[in-house]
Structures are given as C-alpha cells and as structure tokens.
Design a protein around this motif. Structure first.
Motif, PDB file in Angstrom:
ATOM      1  N   GLY A   1       4.687  -4.082 -13.786  1.00  0.00           N
ATOM      2  CA  GLY A   1       4.194  -3.023 -12.899  1.00  0.00           C
ATOM      3  C   GLY A   1       2.749  -3.258 -12.501  1.00  0.00           C
TER       4      GLY A   1
ATOM      5  N   LEU B   1       2.690   3.277  -0.785  1.00  0.00           N
ATOM      6  CA  LEU B   1       3.629   2.811  -1.800  1.00  0.00           C
ATOM      7  C   LEU B   1       4.715   3.871  -1.950  1.00  0.00           C
ATOM      8  CD1 LEU B   1       4.436   0.784  -3.995  1.00  0.00           C
ATOM      9  CD2 LEU B   1       2.850   1.951  -5.540  1.00  0.00           C
TER      10      LEU B   1
ATOM     11  N   LEU C   1       2.597  -6.170 -10.096  1.00  0.00           N
ATOM     12  CA  LEU C   1       3.002  -5.760  -8.750  1.00  0.00           C
ATOM     13  C   LEU C   1       1.876  -5.020  -8.042  1.00  0.00           C
ATOM     14  CD1 LEU C   1       6.644  -4.604  -9.519  1.00  0.00           C
ATOM     15  CD2 LEU C   1       6.030  -6.310  -7.780  1.00  0.00           C
ATOM     16  N   LEU C   2       1.218  -4.098  -8.745  1.00  0.00           N
ATOM     17  CA  LEU C   2       0.116  -3.348  -8.132  1.00  0.00           C
ATOM     18  C   LEU C   2      -1.036  -4.247  -7.715  1.00  0.00           C
ATOM     19  CD1 LEU C   2      -0.288  -0.026 -10.157  1.00  0.00           C
ATOM     20  CD2 LEU C   2       0.480  -0.311  -7.796  1.00  0.00           C
TER      21      LEU C   2
ATOM     22  N   ALA D   1       7.921  -3.432  -5.574  1.00  0.00           N
ATOM     23  CA  ALA D   1       7.034  -2.462  -4.940  1.00  0.00           C
ATOM     24  C   ALA D   1       7.460  -2.394  -3.483  1.00  0.00           C
ATOM     25  CB  ALA D   1       5.578  -2.898  -5.054  1.00  0.00           C
TER      26      ALA D   1
ATOM     27  N   GLU E   1      15.584   0.814  -9.336  1.00  0.00           N
ATOM     28  CA  GLU E   1      15.023   2.163  -9.231  1.00  0.00           C
ATOM     29  C   GLU E   1      15.872   3.151 -10.027  1.00  0.00           C
ATOM     30  OE1 GLU E   1      13.967   5.760  -6.104  1.00  0.00           O
ATOM     31  OE2 GLU E   1      14.813   3.913  -5.299  1.00  0.00           O
TER      32      GLU E   1
ATOM     33  N   CYS F   1       6.741  -0.701   0.160  1.00  0.00           N
ATOM     34  CA  CYS F   1       5.642  -0.070   0.888  1.00  0.00           C
ATOM     35  C   CYS F   1       5.905  -0.057   2.379  1.00  0.00           C
ATOM     36  CB  CYS F   1       4.355  -0.865   0.671  1.00  0.00           C
ATOM     37  SG  CYS F   1       3.967  -1.135  -1.029  1.00  0.00           S
TER      38      CYS F   1
ATOM     39  N   GLU G   1       7.706   3.335  -3.463  1.00  0.00           N
ATOM     40  CA  GLU G   1       8.336   3.230  -4.780  1.00  0.00           C
ATOM     41  C   GLU G   1       7.889   1.949  -5.466  1.00  0.00           C
ATOM     42  OE1 GLU G   1      10.424   4.176  -8.058  1.00  0.00           O
ATOM     43  OE2 GLU G   1      10.352   5.487  -6.318  1.00  0.00           O
ATOM     44  N   ILE G   2       7.628   2.073  -6.751  1.00  0.00           N
ATOM     45  CA  ILE G   2       7.434   0.909  -7.601  1.00  0.00           C
ATOM     46  C   ILE G   2       8.290   1.170  -8.830  1.00  0.00           C
ATOM     47  CG2 ILE G   2       5.365   1.852  -8.707  1.00  0.00           C
ATOM     48  CD1 ILE G   2       4.329  -1.064  -8.920  1.00  0.00           C
TER      49      ILE G   2
ATOM     50  N   CYS H   1       6.842  -5.516   1.094  1.00  0.00           N
ATOM     51  CA  CYS H   1       7.482  -5.243  -0.194  1.00  0.00           C
ATOM     52  C   CYS H   1       7.417  -6.491  -1.066  1.00  0.00           C
ATOM     53  CB  CYS H   1       8.939  -4.825  -0.007  1.00  0.00           C
ATOM     54  SG  CYS H   1       9.161  -3.322   0.956  1.00  0.00           S
TER      55      CYS H   1
END
Length: 176
Positions: free
Chosen positions: A96, A81, A99-100, A70, A21, A72, A83-84, A57
C-alpha cells in the motif's frame, strides 16, 4: 528485496482489481466500530476498465498475480484516488505504501499538483495511514467540489458523515 512489484495497470487487470477490493473490504465488514454500517459494493470490473483506460492506475503483482492496486482519475490538476486495495494475504508487506509513493511520483511527473481522496477518519488503515504518507485533512472544499460530492455519495450509501473525511497530499512536498 521485496517479493512484489509495481507497474502501470492494464485493461486485463480490471477483474483482479474487483476481486482484490472485495477481499480487502472484508476488513471493513469485520471492523467492530462499523457494525451496522453498510460497506459499499466493490467497484465493477467494467468501471475499473474505464479508469485504467485513462492511464492513472497502478497494479501491484506478486508471482504474476495482481495483489494490489491504486485506481485514480484526474480532476483538474489533481489526481483523485478512488480506491487503493491490497489483498489481505499480502498486507503488511509495504505494498500500500509503495503504491502511494509510486502514485505520487507518477502524478507529479505528469504535472499534477496533488492527490486527493475520501476515507474513514478513525480507522487505522484509513486516514491515519494516509497521514503517515503526507496527506492532510481537507477542511475547506472550495475549488474541490469532487471531494464534497464524494463525501455526499458515501453518506448517501449509509456511511456516517462524522467519521468520513477528505484528504490531500500536495506533490511539491515530494523529496527529490
């Protein structure tokens, strides 16, 4: 064939989540349109361990190293969510998006109706990215106080209200 994979997050991933992050957030610090706007500190490893313990997560790895995640948490029948992030050296590889999509499938399989988030409305790798993955902007916060509270928390940290938005992806829109 990709050179990365996804899995459910493990407690020991928390330190890496914090580092990834922080690395990804450097993009916000370098974004010219955000000059003078504070970038909140990265979530602590302890906070990530608490999120991971809830079981929602996901971790992206490459060569056994955590390169994205990710994080959640459930809010009623929606998954929020928090943070991703993807390490800068690994961006542009579809991590990304992967992950989504995995998060959406996992959330739907666990009975959630939607995924929510708060983000910058006008930064290309924020709201426009999420919109390409089925998210729409939330106009009415009725019944979704967590989104209003998250928006207010971002504003309290110094982020401009007019540039922030809440988004939702309804999971009944997933293809079979």
């Amino acid at each position: 064939m990709s050179d990365w994979s996804l899995r459910l997050a493990r407690r020991e991933d928390a330190e890496s989540f914090h580092a990834v992050e922080d690395d990804a957030a450097s993009l916000l610090r370098e974004e010219p349109s955000l000059t003078g706007i504070p970038v909140p500190p990265s979530t602590s490893a302890a906070e990530y361990r608490a999120m991971i313990a809830k079981g929602y997560c996901l971790t992206a790895t490459a060569d056994s190293e955590v390169v994205g995640f990710a994080a959640c948490g459930p809010v009623g029948r929606e998954l929020h969510l928090n943070e991703i992030s993807v390490a800068r050296s690994q961006q542009g590889k579809g991590i990304g998006a992967g992950l989504l999509e995995a998060l959406a499938v996992d959330a739907r399989n666990n009975g959630f109706h939607a995924i929510t988030l708060n983000t910058y409305r006008d930064i290309p790798w924020n709201a426009p990215f999420y919109a390409r993955h089925g998210f729409v902007e939330v106009e009415n916060f009725e019944g979704r106080t967590h989104l209003a509270e998250s928006l207010e928390a971002a504003v309290a940290l110094g982020m401009p209200r007019e540039r922030r938005c809440a988004m939702i992806r309804f999971l009944d829109q997933l293809s079979a």
